[in-house]
Design a protein around this motif. Structure first.
Motif, short mmCIF file in Angstrom:
data_model
loop_
_atom_site.label_atom_id
_atom_site.label_comp_id
_atom_site.label_asym_id
_atom_site.label_seq_id
_atom_site.Cartn_x
_atom_site.Cartn_y
_atom_site.Cartn_z
N HIS A 56 0.83 -1.21 0.00
CA HIS A 56 0.00 0.00 0.00
C HIS A 56 0.86 1.26 0.00
O HIS A 56 0.48 2.27 -0.58
N GLU A 59 1.91 1.79 -3.55
CA GLU A 59 0.79 2.29 -4.36
C GLU A 59 0.64 3.81 -4.16
O GLU A 59 0.39 4.54 -5.12
N ASN A 63 1.01 6.67 -7.05
CA ASN A 63 -0.04 7.66 -7.33
C ASN A 63 0.51 9.07 -7.30
O ASN A 63 0.14 9.92 -8.12
#
Length: 147
Positions: A56, A59, A63
């Motif tokens: 996570h 990620e 982004n």
């Protein structure tokens, strides 16, 4: 010999990648300098668990890189260089000048992630590629003008 990289190495791979290298390169350079660890079975299991836990976080970083890439696509740079009367540049334009031009526009980009495909030896329009993340690359248009 398989090793797990502890940091990004430009010609080899990214942090946490498992790569195969020649024995001497791994034993004499990568492992002693702390850039990599030997990829044993136990190290691979620990690596897999660490990657699962940090998925996570990765990620989120990806982004952020995508958002920055969208902003950079709209940027057009102008780089000044000393030229002769025929339009040839004395020297060449490299990633340092591109990084400085981006910094002037308000983007803090490391010069090591900027790549220019061909040598810039004349005035004109060119593109540079910025690798913001392992999976995110953006092309930036820049124009070289005479000072």
């Amino acid at each position: 010999m398989e090793v797990i990289l502890k940091q990004d190495i430009h010609t080899l791979g990214y942090k946490n990648d498992i790569v195969t290298v020649k024995n001497g390169y791994g034993r004499n350079y990568l492992i002693p300098t702390g850039m990599a660890v030997l990829a044993t079975e136990s190290a691979k299991k620990m690596h897999a668990e660490n990657m699962r836990q940090s998925a996570h976080k990765q990620e989120k970083i990806k982004n952020e890189a995508l958002e920055l890439a969208k902003k950079l696509e709209a940027v057009s740079l102008t780089v000044g260089a000393k030229t002769s009367t025929t339009g040839k540049i004395f020297g060449s334009v490299n990633n340092i000048q591109i990084a400085e031009a981006l910094e002037a526009k308000g983007f803090e980009i490391d010069r090591k992630v900027i790549a220019i495909k061909d040598a810039v030896k004349e005035i004109g329009k060119y593109t540079a590629t910025v690798k913001l993340h392992k999976e995110v690359k953006v092309d930036i248009a820049f124009e070289v003008v005479s000072e």
